[in-house]
Write an enzyme that holds these catalytic residues in place. Sequence first.
Site, PDB file in Angstrom:
ATOM      1  N   PHE A  59       0.805  -1.221   0.000  1.00 35.74           N
ATOM      2  CA  PHE A  59       0.000   0.000   0.000  1.00 35.74           C
ATOM      3  C   PHE A  59       0.839   1.273   0.000  1.00 35.74           C
ATOM      4  CE2 PHE A  59       0.397  -1.399   4.478  1.00 35.74           C
ATOM      5  CZ  PHE A  59       0.940  -0.263   5.065  1.00 35.74           C
ATOM      6  N   ARG A  87      -3.321   6.742  20.988  1.00 31.88           N
ATOM      7  CA  ARG A  87      -3.646   5.581  20.136  1.00 31.88           C
ATOM      8  C   ARG A  87      -5.022   5.018  20.529  1.00 31.88           C
ATOM      9  NH1 ARG A  87      -0.396   4.358  15.536  1.00 31.88           N
ATOM     10  NH2 ARG A  87      -1.614   2.440  15.634  1.00 31.88           N
ATOM     11  N   THR A  93      -6.316   0.952  13.233  1.00 31.93           N
ATOM     12  CA  THR A  93      -5.961   1.441  11.896  1.00 31.93           C
ATOM     13  C   THR A  93      -7.138   1.298  10.933  1.00 31.93           C
ATOM     14  OG1 THR A  93      -3.697   0.702  12.322  1.00 31.93           O
ATOM     15  CG2 THR A  93      -4.268   1.205  10.035  1.00 31.93           C
ATOM     16  N   ARG A 104     -11.232   7.399  14.595  1.00 33.65           N
ATOM     17  CA  ARG A 104     -11.314   6.661  13.322  1.00 33.65           C
ATOM     18  C   ARG A 104     -12.697   6.048  13.117  1.00 33.65           C
ATOM     19  NH1 ARG A 104      -5.126   4.297  13.481  1.00 33.65           N
ATOM     20  NH2 ARG A 104      -4.203   5.814  12.047  1.00 33.65           N
ATOM     21  N   ASN A 114      -7.782   6.954   6.774  1.00 35.40           N
ATOM     22  CA  ASN A 114      -8.249   6.736   8.142  1.00 35.40           C
ATOM     23  C   ASN A 114      -8.118   7.958   9.055  1.00 35.40           C
ATOM     24  OD1 ASN A 114      -5.523   6.622   8.429  1.00 35.40           O
ATOM     25  ND2 ASN A 114      -5.439   4.520   9.186  1.00 35.40           N
ATOM     26  N   HIS A 117      -3.311  10.365  12.148  1.00 36.19           N
ATOM     27  CA  HIS A 117      -2.095   9.634  12.500  1.00 36.19           C
ATOM     28  C   HIS A 117      -1.854   9.798  13.981  1.00 36.19           C
ATOM     29  CE1 HIS A 117       2.102   8.263  12.426  1.00 36.19           C
ATOM     30  NE2 HIS A 117       2.374   9.293  13.209  1.00 36.19           N
ATOM     31  N   GLU A 128       9.012  12.211  14.741  1.00 35.86           N
ATOM     32  CA  GLU A 128       7.961  12.754  13.875  1.00 35.86           C
ATOM     33  C   GLU A 128       7.675  14.231  14.192  1.00 35.86           C
ATOM     34  OE1 GLU A 128       5.881   8.356  13.416  1.00 35.86           O
ATOM     35  OE2 GLU A 128       4.806   9.925  14.506  1.00 35.86           O
TER      36      GLU A 128
END
Length: 139
Positions: A59, A87, A93, A104, A114, A117, A128
């Site tokens: 993907f 999370r 996900t 989500r 989705n 992040h 990040e």
Amino acid sequence: MRTNRTFTMLKPDSVEKGHIGAILEKITASGFKIVAMKLTQMTTADAKEFYAIHKERPFFGELVEYMTRGPIVAAILEKDNAVEDFRTLIGATNPAEAAEGTIRKLYAASIGENAVHGSDSDENAAIEGAFHFAGREIF
Ligand code: UDP
Ligand code: MG
């Protein structure tokens, strides 16, 4: 970056659908403080670097296309246990597997598109956050 921080992006689909306000409201109502934030757009090179860990996955090409097609909201969030709690707030996900009430579940269209992040470790949160923000943009 301190370890009570995590990094998030409201992905292009969230911006396109006008969900920035609703998602930020849910994030702040869940106890996260915004310590850095901006509307920005990743280049192809940026997205390939940001998601380099997935470069062999089938993907990867679609992921880079998706993440570069329009602006995102990038942010650094602060809360005790930020990485794990965020999370939990965003959910699995794949939105079909995400718990009720998660971001989500509410806003993601598919496993690819989705909505948001969330960093998966303190170490990646620091990497990040530094990828997207200069020191003087982080409070
Ligand atoms: N993704 C995808 N297909 C998959 C798995 C992931 O398109 O089968 C995309 C999706 O946008 C996901 C991102 O690649 O958020 C990174 O994947 P990861 O497994 O790290 O999921 P996350 O940490 O975002 O939950
Ligand atoms: Mg991940």
